[in-house]
Design a protein around this motif. Structure first.
Motif, PDB file in Angstrom:
ATOM      1  N   ASP A 185      -3.267  -9.650   2.597  1.00 53.28           N
ATOM      2  CA  ASP A 185      -2.815  -8.468   1.687  1.00 53.28           C
ATOM      3  C   ASP A 185      -1.392  -7.772   2.224  1.00 53.28           C
ATOM      4  O   ASP A 185      -1.508  -6.580   1.911  1.00 53.28           O
ATOM      5  CB  ASP A 185      -3.786  -7.471   1.692  1.00 53.28           C
TER       6      ASP A 185
ATOM      7  N   LEU B 292      -9.543   0.283   7.306  1.00 51.37           N
ATOM      8  CA  LEU B 292      -8.604  -0.610   7.144  1.00 51.37           C
ATOM      9  C   LEU B 292      -7.564  -0.050   6.420  1.00 51.37           C
ATOM     10  O   LEU B 292      -7.656   0.359   5.332  1.00 51.37           O
ATOM     11  CB  LEU B 292      -9.169  -1.869   6.240  1.00 51.37           C
TER      12      LEU B 292
ATOM     13  N   TRP C  93      -9.624  -6.925   8.076  1.00 52.30           N
ATOM     14  CA  TRP C  93     -10.736  -6.748   6.756  1.00 52.30           C
ATOM     15  C   TRP C  93     -12.011  -7.565   7.071  1.00 52.30           C
ATOM     16  O   TRP C  93     -12.979  -7.204   6.595  1.00 52.30           O
ATOM     17  CB  TRP C  93      -9.990  -7.257   5.356  1.00 52.30           C
TER      18      TRP C  93
ATOM     19  N   ARG D 127     -12.243  -3.228   2.034  1.00 53.58           N
ATOM     20  CA  ARG D 127     -11.122  -3.359   1.457  1.00 53.58           C
ATOM     21  C   ARG D 127      -9.906  -2.292   1.856  1.00 53.58           C
ATOM     22  O   ARG D 127     -10.385  -1.092   2.568  1.00 53.58           O
ATOM     23  CB  ARG D 127     -11.608  -2.460   0.044  1.00 53.58           C
ATOM     24  N   PRO D 128      -8.705  -2.511   1.834  1.00 55.58           N
ATOM     25  CA  PRO D 128      -7.594  -1.665   2.527  1.00 55.58           C
ATOM     26  C   PRO D 128      -7.965  -0.313   1.669  1.00 55.58           C
ATOM     27  O   PRO D 128      -7.920  -0.044   0.602  1.00 55.58           O
ATOM     28  CB  PRO D 128      -6.500  -2.257   1.862  1.00 55.58           C
TER      29      PRO D 128
END
Ligand code: AR6
Length: 231
Positions: free
Chosen positions: A202, A192, A131, A164-165
């Motif tokens: 996360d 990601l 990230w 951000r994922p």
């Protein structure tokens, strides 16, 4: 013609397989297919521990949708070993869906040496990033940052601080980068994916509803970003 001989999706390509690789090199020289090719690793399935069967469904679905929208592009899923489980799963599922195997296939090799060791030209490669978009850490991220040298790190920092994922970012690879000079890579797209590893940020605690949604978003974002480079 024997089954599985002419269809790249059904032939696992090895870097030592000269004939297959020479074919790619010729094809690339004649119509510059390399500039329309994205090579990508399987996002989240090693260090991030995402389930391989679920991931292979998502790869095949999102790739098939993307190939329907754009005809002038080629997608190549890469992994290091001939024994790669994710490559076998994807090959099997893609052939069941009758996806055009000249536009989507698997390739065994190091994503940082596809041209010099494998004869496969790919102008754009994807990275399974962390990230913070930091070099090192292992896996394909470490390999790409090492091969590309400092200039990828600098260029990445100018584009974004974090991801951000489920999202991705395009970085233009400076022409001084060895990866650009040697392999002809002009862009790296950092992606990601969802994280299923309790030791990483996360962590999704085995929530595959959320995880699958994020992995789908990650591939859609990667493919859309790739399309924006090619168009
Ligand atoms: N060439 C081609 N494929 C590779 C290579 C390579 N050089 N190296 C690994 N793979 P992973 P993730 C394959 O773990 O699960 C990093 O440390 C590998 O076999 O790199 O998304 C980052 O910093 C697998 O199929 O990515 C993140 O923190 C695929 O690439 C975290 O790991 C992805 O494996 C991301 O974990």
């Amino acid at each position: 013609v024997e089954d599985g001989i002419t269809c790249p999706m059904e032939v696992e390509k090895g870097l030592n397989d000269k004939n297959e690789n020479e074919e790619h090199a010729k094809e690339s020289d004649s119509d510059d297919v390399g500039s329309r090719t994205l090579a990508f690793p399987s996002i989240s399935t090693a260090d991030f521990q995402f389930d391989l069967d679920r991931a292979s469904d998502i790869i095949v679905d999102t790739a098939a949708d993307f190939l329907q929208k754009f005809d002038n592009i080629r997608l190549v899923l890469v992994d290091l070993s001939k024994k790669s489980k994710i490559l076998s799963l994807v090959k099997e599922k893609a052939s069941k869906k009758s996806i055009d195997c000249s536009r989507f296939f698997t390739f065994v090799g190091d994503i940082t040496q596809l041209y010099t060791k494998g004869g496969l030209q790919c102008s754009v490669i994807a990275n399974a990033a962390n990230w913070r978009l930091k070099p090192g850490g292992g896996g394909v991220n470490a390999a790409i940052f090492n091969a590309a040298g400092e200039s990828l790190h600098h260029a990445t920092k100018k584009c974004a601080d974090a991801l951000r994922p489920g999202t991705s970012v395009i970085v233009s690879l400076p022409s001084i980068s060895p990866l650009h000079q040697r392999e002809g890579v002009t862009h790296v797209i950092h992606v990601l994916g969802p994280n299923m590893n309790p030791m990483r940020p996360d962590y999704l605690k085995n929530d595959y509803i959320k995880g699958s949604k994020i992995l789908r978003e990650a591939y859609n974002s990667l493919f859309e970003n790739f399309a924006s480079i090619v168009q």
